[in-house]
Design a protein around this motif. Structure first.
Motif, PDB file in Angstrom:
ATOM      1  N   LEU A   1      -3.013  12.742 -12.852  1.00  0.00           N
ATOM      2  CA  LEU A   1      -3.302  11.350 -12.803  1.00  0.00           C
ATOM      3  C   LEU A   1      -1.778  10.761 -13.012  1.00  0.00           C
ATOM      4  O   LEU A   1      -1.534   9.625 -12.507  1.00  0.00           O
ATOM      5  CB  LEU A   1      -4.094  10.815 -14.132  1.00  0.00           C
ATOM      6  CG  LEU A   1      -5.679  11.364 -13.592  1.00  0.00           C
ATOM      7  CD1 LEU A   1      -6.570  10.696 -14.900  1.00  0.00           C
ATOM      8  CD2 LEU A   1      -5.945  10.346 -12.390  1.00  0.00           C
ATOM      9  N   PRO A   2      -0.764  11.449 -13.997  1.00  0.00           N
ATOM     10  CA  PRO A   2       0.302  10.561 -14.228  1.00  0.00           C
ATOM     11  C   PRO A   2       1.312  10.539 -12.750  1.00  0.00           C
ATOM     12  O   PRO A   2       1.731   9.582 -12.691  1.00  0.00           O
ATOM     13  CB  PRO A   2       0.874  11.710 -15.275  1.00  0.00           C
ATOM     14  CG  PRO A   2      -0.016  12.246 -15.922  1.00  0.00           C
ATOM     15  CD  PRO A   2      -1.044  12.244 -14.955  1.00  0.00           C
ATOM     16  N   ALA A   3       1.203  11.412 -12.070  1.00  0.00           N
ATOM     17  CA  ALA A   3       2.140  11.407 -10.497  1.00  0.00           C
ATOM     18  C   ALA A   3       1.129  10.390  -9.775  1.00  0.00           C
ATOM     19  O   ALA A   3       1.913   9.911  -9.229  1.00  0.00           O
ATOM     20  CB  ALA A   3       2.013  12.828 -10.211  1.00  0.00           C
ATOM     21  N   ALA A   4      -0.078  10.316  -9.874  1.00  0.00           N
ATOM     22  CA  ALA A   4      -0.855   9.383  -9.217  1.00  0.00           C
ATOM     23  C   ALA A   4      -0.372   8.104  -9.627  1.00  0.00           C
ATOM     24  O   ALA A   4      -0.029   7.195  -8.651  1.00  0.00           O
ATOM     25  CB  ALA A   4      -2.154   9.383  -9.210  1.00  0.00           C
TER      26      ALA A   4
ATOM     27  N   VAL B   1      -4.694   3.659  -8.717  1.00  0.00           N
ATOM     28  CA  VAL B   1      -5.300   4.396  -9.916  1.00  0.00           C
ATOM     29  C   VAL B   1      -6.182   3.783 -10.767  1.00  0.00           C
ATOM     30  O   VAL B   1      -7.311   4.120 -11.179  1.00  0.00           O
ATOM     31  CB  VAL B   1      -4.143   5.430 -10.404  1.00  0.00           C
ATOM     32  CG1 VAL B   1      -4.978   6.158 -11.621  1.00  0.00           C
ATOM     33  CG2 VAL B   1      -3.647   6.103  -9.705  1.00  0.00           C
ATOM     34  N   PHE B   2      -5.635   2.380 -11.061  1.00  0.00           N
ATOM     35  CA  PHE B   2      -6.458   1.608 -11.922  1.00  0.00           C
ATOM     36  C   PHE B   2      -7.796   0.852 -11.319  1.00  0.00           C
ATOM     37  O   PHE B   2      -8.759   0.884 -11.969  1.00  0.00           O
ATOM     38  CB  PHE B   2      -5.625   0.114 -12.282  1.00  0.00           C
ATOM     39  CG  PHE B   2      -6.271  -0.747 -13.056  1.00  0.00           C
ATOM     40  CD1 PHE B   2      -6.506  -0.731 -14.460  1.00  0.00           C
ATOM     41  CD2 PHE B   2      -6.530  -1.968 -12.450  1.00  0.00           C
ATOM     42  CE1 PHE B   2      -7.121  -1.564 -15.157  1.00  0.00           C
ATOM     43  CE2 PHE B   2      -7.398  -2.987 -12.763  1.00  0.00           C
ATOM     44  CZ  PHE B   2      -7.650  -2.838 -14.363  1.00  0.00           C
ATOM     45  N   ALA B   3      -7.626   0.743  -9.994  1.00  0.00           N
ATOM     46  CA  ALA B   3      -8.997   0.268  -9.412  1.00  0.00           C
ATOM     47  C   ALA B   3      -9.763   1.150  -8.779  1.00  0.00           C
ATOM     48  O   ALA B   3     -10.722   1.032  -8.417  1.00  0.00           O
ATOM     49  CB  ALA B   3      -8.469  -0.535  -8.027  1.00  0.00           C
TER      50      ALA B   3
ATOM     51  N   LEU C   1      -3.531   9.180  -3.891  1.00  0.00           N
ATOM     52  CA  LEU C   1      -5.036   9.891  -3.744  1.00  0.00           C
ATOM     53  C   LEU C   1      -4.927  11.194  -3.561  1.00  0.00           C
ATOM     54  O   LEU C   1      -5.647  12.110  -4.295  1.00  0.00           O
ATOM     55  CB  LEU C   1      -5.488   9.361  -2.316  1.00  0.00           C
ATOM     56  CG  LEU C   1      -7.162   9.969  -1.894  1.00  0.00           C
ATOM     57  CD1 LEU C   1      -7.961   9.737  -3.113  1.00  0.00           C
ATOM     58  CD2 LEU C   1      -7.346   9.420  -0.617  1.00  0.00           C
ATOM     59  N   TRP C   2      -3.735  11.967  -2.978  1.00  0.00           N
ATOM     60  CA  TRP C   2      -3.652  13.390  -3.204  1.00  0.00           C
ATOM     61  C   TRP C   2      -3.433  13.808  -4.542  1.00  0.00           C
ATOM     62  O   TRP C   2      -4.004  14.782  -4.739  1.00  0.00           O
ATOM     63  CB  TRP C   2      -2.387  13.640  -2.296  1.00  0.00           C
ATOM     64  CG  TRP C   2      -2.163  15.253  -2.233  1.00  0.00           C
ATOM     65  CD1 TRP C   2      -2.869  16.080  -1.099  1.00  0.00           C
ATOM     66  CD2 TRP C   2      -1.512  16.215  -3.076  1.00  0.00           C
ATOM     67  NE1 TRP C   2      -2.483  17.210  -1.010  1.00  0.00           N
ATOM     68  CE2 TRP C   2      -1.640  17.487  -2.329  1.00  0.00           C
ATOM     69  CE3 TRP C   2      -0.666  16.155  -4.134  1.00  0.00           C
ATOM     70  CZ2 TRP C   2      -0.941  18.381  -2.880  1.00  0.00           C
ATOM     71  CZ3 TRP C   2      -0.265  17.130  -4.646  1.00  0.00           C
ATOM     72  CH2 TRP C   2      -0.210  18.449  -3.829  1.00  0.00           C
ATOM     73  N   TYR C   3      -2.684  13.135  -5.361  1.00  0.00           N
ATOM     74  CA  TYR C   3      -2.563  13.499  -6.816  1.00  0.00           C
ATOM     75  C   TYR C   3      -3.971  13.498  -7.586  1.00  0.00           C
ATOM     76  O   TYR C   3      -4.228  14.352  -8.580  1.00  0.00           O
ATOM     77  CB  TYR C   3      -1.576  12.937  -7.384  1.00  0.00           C
ATOM     78  CG  TYR C   3      -0.132  13.361  -7.130  1.00  0.00           C
ATOM     79  CD1 TYR C   3       0.279  14.591  -7.543  1.00  0.00           C
ATOM     80  CD2 TYR C   3       0.793  12.670  -6.142  1.00  0.00           C
ATOM     81  CE1 TYR C   3       1.701  15.199  -7.120  1.00  0.00           C
ATOM     82  CE2 TYR C   3       2.019  12.904  -6.066  1.00  0.00           C
ATOM     83  CZ  TYR C   3       2.424  14.235  -6.220  1.00  0.00           C
ATOM     84  OH  TYR C   3       3.647  14.665  -5.939  1.00  0.00           O
ATOM     85  N   VAL C   4      -4.706  12.437  -7.353  1.00  0.00           N
ATOM     86  CA  VAL C   4      -5.946  12.274  -7.955  1.00  0.00           C
ATOM     87  C   VAL C   4      -6.828  13.260  -7.599  1.00  0.00           C
ATOM     88  O   VAL C   4      -7.627  13.705  -8.394  1.00  0.00           O
ATOM     89  CB  VAL C   4      -6.611  10.816  -7.571  1.00  0.00           C
ATOM     90  CG1 VAL C   4      -7.999  10.814  -8.017  1.00  0.00           C
ATOM     91  CG2 VAL C   4      -5.586   9.776  -8.262  1.00  0.00           C
TER      92      VAL C   4
ATOM     93  N   GLY D   1       0.706  -1.123   0.016  1.00  0.00           N
ATOM     94  CA  GLY D   1      -0.004  -0.019  -0.095  1.00  0.00           C
ATOM     95  C   GLY D   1       0.796   1.356   0.152  1.00  0.00           C
ATOM     96  O   GLY D   1       0.339   2.160   0.107  1.00  0.00           O
ATOM     97  N   CYS D   2       2.112   1.365  -0.051  1.00  0.00           N
ATOM     98  CA  CYS D   2       2.917   2.428   0.117  1.00  0.00           C
ATOM     99  C   CYS D   2       2.693   3.082  -1.192  1.00  0.00           C
ATOM    100  O   CYS D   2       2.609   2.688  -2.264  1.00  0.00           O
ATOM    101  CB  CYS D   2       4.510   1.925   0.101  1.00  0.00           C
ATOM    102  SG  CYS D   2       5.036   1.573   1.788  1.00  0.00           S
ATOM    103  N   GLY D   3       2.687   4.516  -0.962  1.00  0.00           N
ATOM    104  CA  GLY D   3       2.428   5.299  -2.154  1.00  0.00           C
ATOM    105  C   GLY D   3       0.871   5.759  -2.290  1.00  0.00           C
ATOM    106  O   GLY D   3       0.525   6.613  -3.318  1.00  0.00           O
TER     107      GLY D   3
END
Length: 220
Positions: free
Chosen positions: A150-153, A161-163, A142-145, A135-137
């Motif tokens: 989206l690229p940074a997320a 991001v996929f799920a 979520l903060w970037y989303v 779960g790291c990152g």
């Protein structure tokens, strides 16, 4: 030899006994039932069958004729059941939405993308071993989303991001059905699909800790 002295014919062991004819009941009364009494039916009826009566050693397996009262729920259980029965349909989806909102608010206020260079990791596995956990990152993703990056997320947690769209649709379909009775198309997730996603998540967790390129780009 007379009829009185003549011996009778032997009884047939396979003959079916015939019940005597029932006498008509007086007017205004129910006729008496013919045959053995029916077994009681209900949750508190005495058990019948192989568990009723004495066992092989003569001891009773189940006491005949004993009824057991249902266990009364305790005070806390009665309170929970009462609140659940009286709560409106939208209460549970609203509580779940509040939990999601608390998580988003924490991600926005804490700003996990900025930390001191000498700050210790908040992940226990990374603090002890230096390896990224599965779960790291996720909080940074979520903060970037939430900031539409989206690229940074995806750089911090690609599988999150996929799920995320699938999780959002499952929540909306469940909450809409529970609160408003919406009938949205169900997202069918078979055990094979769930197993494949978990296997992909495990492979991603291993690949992001490999010390070779291009896997080093997945390390956060």
């Amino acid at each position: 030899m007379t009829t009185v002295d003549r011996p009778g014919a032997p009884a047939d062991p396979q003959a079916v006994p015939v019940a005597p004819p029932a006498h008509p009941a007086p007017a205004g009364q129910q006729p008496a039932p013919v045959g053995p009494p029916a077994a009681p039916v209900g949750p508190h009826a005495a058990p019948v069958g192989p568990h009723a009566g004495p066992g092989p050693d003569g001891a009773a397996i189940w006491p005949a004729g004993v009824t057991y009262q249902p266990v009364e729920p305790d005070r806390f259980t009665r309170l929970v059941l009462r609140l659940h029965a009286r709560a409106p349909r939208w209460a549970v989806p609203l509580a779940a939405l509040g939990c999601v909102g608390v998580g988003m608010t924490y991600a926005l206020l804490s700003d996990p993308t900025h930390s001191d260079p000498d700050a210790r990791p908040t992940c226990l596995l990374k603090l002890l071993t230096g390896l990224d956990c599965p779960g790291c990152g996720g909080t940074r993703a979520l903060w970037y989303v939430l900031h539409a990056d989206l690229p940074a997320a995806a750089r911090h947690h690609f599988l999150f991001v996929f799920a995320l769209p699938f999780l959002a649709y499952l929540f909306v379909a469940w909450a809409g059905n529970r609160a408003f009775g919406w009938r949205l198309p169900e997202l069918s997730l078979s055990p094979r699909v769930i197993g494949g996603f978990l296997a992909l998540w495990f492979a991603f967790s291993v690949a992001r800790n490999l010390p070779w390129a291009p896997f080093t780009a997945l390390y956060v």
